[in-house]
Enzyme design. Structure first.
Site, short mmCIF file in Angstrom:
data_model
loop_
_atom_site.label_atom_id
_atom_site.label_comp_id
_atom_site.label_asym_id
_atom_site.label_seq_id
_atom_site.Cartn_x
_atom_site.Cartn_y
_atom_site.Cartn_z
N ASP A 15 11.39 -9.18 -3.62
CA ASP A 15 11.13 -7.73 -3.99
C ASP A 15 11.25 -7.34 -5.45
O ASP A 15 11.16 -6.23 -5.87
CB ASP A 15 12.15 -6.68 -2.97
N ASP A 65 4.26 -6.96 3.10
CA ASP A 65 4.77 -6.28 1.81
C ASP A 65 4.74 -6.88 0.47
O ASP A 65 4.58 -6.60 -0.47
CB ASP A 65 6.42 -5.69 2.11
N1 GLY Z 1 9.39 -3.52 2.12
C1 GLY Z 1 10.14 -3.27 3.13
C2 GLY Z 1 9.44 -1.78 3.76
O1 GLY Z 1 8.55 -1.55 3.61
O2 GLY Z 1 10.52 -1.14 4.56
#
Ligand code: GLY
Length: 405
Positions: A118, A183
């Site tokens: 992330d 994501d």
């Molecule tokens: N990247 C985590 C979410 O979208 O909850």
């Protein structure tokens, strides 16, 4: 002849004034929301400032309404600083600039994170916007450093960046080797930017490899995407197609679709490769044409959830989609205008009292009614700082489309 010419002139003047009135109305909508965000985020900052012992980074609220704050290593740590950068850009308020800088440097250590993917969200939204707006080399250094950290997670056999480690937490209980979630497409922008800043094309090549493999493996024939693909670290083959935050492996987890639309729009912007935007469009068309989409177009948290229409909505999906669609509308695509119109629709719904919080309520977050993760019973029907971030970004993009930025 004279009469025809007079008619044409009158018609053009009418069209011109209609267009002018429409522009004025759209600008008033954007400015009203910027003004609202200015007041609401100043409220949030006033609360933060009350605790002078540390810098608080708001994420969501608890059931009792109190605000949850996060540390630098939380995947959501870049969104509040990023919202402040957009607010500064949209208002010129130098008090907000001071806070944007302070909140951004507060999460600098995120650049060292190598145990999850992330870092693209975290450093891109904060330092990336700081760099775009201020241009200072010190922000660029952090971006390049973060891109190096993210690149350590590249797994050559599969050609992807591994999203989660599988040695601890709930991720260790799923039998995965190299889980990649949709994501992760959102982290690639950091890599593209790092190649521009450093001249090192390794980052670009990793981003393209990840986008290509995701395109090949993560989508269903109807255009929707899986949440998780688990790859073999040995030969790169697909081991599982599953979910973590959706209703079921084959369901349509809404935010995942938004990440795909946004992520592949960025991949097209950065590479010019048409296959990426074709996928973004296909996923968007899939979402837009779902028969169970509510009239206000704000998706349920999962469009296959069994309790629809009594399932929670996810404003974060709508905000992320709106922002991506505004960008798509600038890309000289055949249906460009329709992307902008659909984004306008989403933004009108989000800015209505059904989703936009009254001033001073909602823990001073902008939008109500988002969902973090129902399977993990985390942040269900709550404000989320990433919903607010993409709402701010969409406002900025719309203002630019109106020629006012
Ligand atoms: N990247 C985590 C979410 O979208 O909850």
């Amino acid at each position: 002849m004279k009469q025809i010419s007079l008619l044409l002139t009158t018609f053009s003047l009418l069209c011109y004034s209609c267009g002018g009135a429409h522009h004025t109305k759209e600008l008033a909508f954007v400015n009203d929301n910027i003004d609202y965000a200015h007041h609401q985020l100043k409220n949030a900052l006033a609360v933060i400032e009350e605790d002078s012992s540390r810098i608080l980074n708001p994420v969501t609220t608890r059931d009792d309404g109190s605000v949850v704050y996060c540390g630098y290593s939380d995947w959501r740590s870049g969104f509040f600083p990023g919202s402040l950068w957009y607010l500064y850009e949209l208002t010129g308020d130098t008090a907000i600039l001071t806070q944007a800088k302070r909140q951004t440097w507060n999460i600098e250590k995120a650049k060292d994170l190598t145990w999850h993917h992330d870092v693209g969200f975290m450093v891109g939204c904060s330092f990336g916007n700081a760099l775009r707006i201020m241009g200072d080399a010190e922000y660029a250094d952090v971006m390049i450093h973060a891109a190096r950290s993210l690149s350590t997670r590249f797994r050559p056999a599969a050609g992807v960046i591994q999203s989660w480690d599988v040695t601890r937490g709930w991720q260790s209980q799923r039998g995965w080797e190299c889980p990649v979630i949709i994501d992760n497409m959102m982290n690639l922008e950091l890599l593209f930017e790092a190649t521009r800043l450093s001249g090192d094309s390794t980052f670009y090549r990793i981003a393209v490899s990840h986008a290509d493999r995701t395109l090949a493996e993560q989508f269903r024939p109807d255009g929707s995407c899986y949440h998780v693909i688990d790859y073999s670290l040995t030969d790169g083959s697909v081991r599982h197609r599953q979910t973590a935050q959706g209703y079921s492996d084959e369901s349509v987890w809404s935010r995942g679709q938004a990440w795909a639309i946004y992520g592949f729009t960025v991949a097209y912007r950065e590479t010019g490769n048409r296959k990426y935007i074709d996928q973004a469009i296909k996923t968007f068309e899939f979402m837009k044409n779902l028969k169970n989409l509510p009239a206000d177009q704000i998706p349920y948290w999962d469009m296959s959830a069994p309790g629809i229409p009594n399932e929670p909505r996810d404003a974060s999906t709508a905000a992320c989609m709106a922002s991506a669609l505004y960008e798509m509308s600038t890309m000289h695509l055949p249906n460009a205008k329709t992307y902008e119109e659909y984004a306008n629709w989403l933004m009108t719904s989000l800015a209505s009292p059904s989703y936009r919080a009254a001033l001073g309520t909602n823990g001073n977050f902008l939008l109500m009614h988002s969902v973090g993760s129902i399977p993990h019973n985390a942040d269900v029907d709550k404000p989320l700082n990433y919903a607010d971030y993409y709402f701010m970004e969409a406002l900025k993009r719309k203002k630019k489309l109106l020629g006012e930025l």
